[in-house]
Scaffold this active site. Structure first.
Site, PDB file in Angstrom:
ATOM      1  CG  PHE A   1      33.476  42.968  41.567  1.00 51.97           C
ATOM      2  CD1 PHE A   1      32.770  44.094  41.168  1.00 51.97           C
ATOM      3  CD2 PHE A   1      34.865  43.005  41.512  1.00 51.97           C
ATOM      4  CE1 PHE A   1      33.437  45.236  40.714  1.00 51.97           C
ATOM      5  CE2 PHE A   1      35.543  44.133  41.060  1.00 51.97           C
ATOM      6  CZ  PHE A   1      34.825  45.247  40.663  1.00 51.97           C
TER       7      PHE A   1
ATOM      8  CE1 TYR B   1      49.785  38.992  35.259  1.00 54.81           C
ATOM      9  CE2 TYR B   1      48.034  37.836  36.439  1.00 54.81           C
ATOM     10  CZ  TYR B   1      49.297  38.403  36.424  1.00 54.81           C
ATOM     11  OH  TYR B   1      50.068  38.372  37.555  1.00 54.81           O
TER      12      TYR B   1
ATOM     13  CG  LEU C   1      38.616  43.783  48.544  1.00 60.45           C
ATOM     14  CD1 LEU C   1      37.353  44.374  47.942  1.00 60.45           C
ATOM     15  CD2 LEU C   1      38.337  42.389  49.106  1.00 60.45           C
TER      16      LEU C   1
HETATM   17  N1  UDP Z   1      36.736  42.718  44.594  1.00 58.94           N
HETATM   18  C1  UDP Z   1      35.549  43.416  44.781  1.00 58.94           C
HETATM   19  N2  UDP Z   1      35.525  44.741  44.434  1.00 58.94           N
HETATM   20  C2  UDP Z   1      36.599  45.394  43.906  1.00 58.94           C
HETATM   21  C3  UDP Z   1      37.814  44.680  43.744  1.00 58.94           C
HETATM   22  C4  UDP Z   1      37.840  43.341  44.090  1.00 58.94           C
HETATM   23  O1  UDP Z   1      34.552  42.864  45.230  1.00 58.94           O
HETATM   24  O2  UDP Z   1      36.491  46.589  43.604  1.00 58.94           O
HETATM   25  C5  UDP Z   1      36.814  41.289  44.965  1.00 58.94           C
HETATM   26  C6  UDP Z   1      37.115  40.370  43.805  1.00 58.94           C
HETATM   27  O3  UDP Z   1      35.917  39.881  43.250  1.00 58.94           O
HETATM   28  C7  UDP Z   1      37.924  39.264  44.479  1.00 58.94           C
HETATM   29  C8  UDP Z   1      38.600  39.944  45.655  1.00 58.94           C
HETATM   30  O4  UDP Z   1      37.887  41.167  45.863  1.00 58.94           O
HETATM   31  O5  UDP Z   1      37.079  38.286  44.996  1.00 58.94           O
HETATM   32  C9  UDP Z   1      40.052  40.278  45.408  1.00 58.94           C
HETATM   33  O6  UDP Z   1      40.157  40.946  44.165  1.00 58.94           O
HETATM   34  P1  UDP Z   1      41.480  41.676  43.710  1.00 58.94           P
HETATM   35  O7  UDP Z   1      41.162  42.403  42.427  1.00 58.94           O
HETATM   36  O8  UDP Z   1      42.027  42.472  44.842  1.00 58.94           O
HETATM   37  O9  UDP Z   1      42.514  40.521  43.439  1.00 58.94           O
HETATM   38  P2  UDP Z   1      42.393  39.218  42.480  1.00 58.94           P
HETATM   39  O10 UDP Z   1      41.805  38.143  43.348  1.00 58.94           O
HETATM   40  O11 UDP Z   1      41.532  39.577  41.341  1.00 58.94           O
HETATM   41  O12 UDP Z   1      43.798  38.961  42.114  1.00 58.94           O
END
Ligand code: UDP
Length: 323
Positions: A208, A141, A190
């Site tokens: 996570f 991506y 998130l």
């Molecule tokens: N995150 C999490 N649980 C979830 C989705 C995201 O802990 O179900 C954490 C993820 O590890 C990151 C932050 O939230 O640190 C933001 O993730 P998101 O997927 O919203 O956006 P990204 O940073 O991946 O673009």
């Protein structure tokens, strides 16, 4: 009144940008294949169902409307899926953009604002991240977006295409009046997931990783309100005659996953069920931007600097979703 073509204008950031541009007196024409976009999110009088793989239809759109500038949001954006199905990502994102650029150049349209991402930086070498930070994306991506950045640069040099690539950090929140908002299927982000966990108490938010090298052990990100992003797109369109290049869009403020959960609990007055799980592959401990370039070049200053205000708008939407 200038005609702006919004490619992917029925999506999350696209629809908020259409709303902003319309409010400012631009005439918005949306094209979208509605694979991930929503009919209900279409905020413009002109809509054409077009897939970027269809060169003939694309040309027809440029023949039909007298387009001044293009804003290009259309992309597949699931990082995990991109690792499993890179072909889908390179074809849709890169080839789709090449087709769009071909149609633009055929019709002598030479101004484009492109949705790029902080995912083009990869694992941060230093924080906060400025635009000169090395770009070494760690998934297809991010690589597809970086390839497009490079294509735009080359087309700028060779064909005098004027472009601004906006590198978004974490887009968040929804229109303040609650009429459009964030709706991904599946949802992976998130803030909506935390709010949904608060609503359906039986589905905890999976955090996570809680042993990152950060003050509370959870990942830190830079959450930028979607209406601030929308304003930045307008400013970028207005700057294209004088500037081409890449610009970060973030608040410059880092917020941890635990801080998001606490803020959401404070706003909603409810507890969020939480389950701590393993780290997600490819998630750096911290990602946040410097936004000096956006301030200097675009005159852009984010209005939402308080994560609670951002989450509040997402909560308004979550309580009364239209799609
Ligand atoms: N995150 C999490 N649980 C979830 C989705 C995201 O802990 O179900 C954490 C993820 O590890 C990151 C932050 O939230 O640190 C933001 O993730 P998101 O997927 O919203 O956006 P990204 O940073 O991946 O673009």
């Amino acid at each position: 009144m200038k005609n702006i073509l919004l490619v992917g204008g029925a999506g999350y950031i696209g629809s908020h940008t259409v709303k902003q541009l319309s409010k400012s007196g631009y005439n918005c024409i949306i094209i979208d294949n509605l694979v991930y976009g929503h009919k209900e999110a279409i905020q413009a009088s002109y809509f054409e169902l077009v897939d970027l793989m269809d060169k003939n239809l694309l040309n027809e759109v440029f023949n039909k409307y007298h387009i001044d500038s293009v804003v290009h949001f259309a992309a597949f954006a699931y990082v995990g899926e991109s690792v499993i199905e890179p072909k889908k990502y390179y074809e849709n994102n890169v080839l789709g953009t090449l087709n769009l650029l071909e149609a633009m150049l055929n019709n002598n349209i030479k101004k484009i604002v492109f949705s790029s991402t902080c995912a083009t930086y990869g694992e941060p070498k230093y924080i906060p991240i400025d635009e000169s930070h090395p770009q070494d994306p760690i998934n297809p991506y991010g690589r597809s977006k970086l390839m497009i950045e490079k294509i735009l640069y080359d087309y700028h040099k060779a064909y005098n295409l004027k472009y601004i690539s906006l590198r978004y950090f974490n887009a968040a929140g929804c229109s303040k009046d609650g009429d459009i908002g964030e709706s991904h299927s599946p949802e992976t982000h998130l803030i909506p997931l935390v709010l949904q966990a608060i609503i359906n108490q039986d589905k905890p938010i999976k955090v996570f990783g809680a042993d990152y090298n950060t003050p509370d052990g959870t990942c830190i990100r830079d959450y930028i309100h979607v209406e601030d992003l929308a304003i930045a797109h307008q400013l970028a369109i207005e700057k294209l005659d004088n500037y081409s290049g890449c610009i970060n869009l973030g608040t410059g403020i880092g917020t941890s996953v635990k801080e998001i959960i606490s803020a959401a609990e404070a706003i909603t007055g409810k507890t969020c069920p939480v389950e701590y799980v393993a780290k997600r592959k490819g998630d750096p401990a911290q990602l946040f931007a410097t936004n000096d370039k956006a301030k200097n070049i675009l005159g852009w200053v984010p209005k939402y600097n308080d994560i609670r205000e951002i989450i509040s708008t997402a909560w308004t939407w979550e309580l009364n979703r239209k799609y």
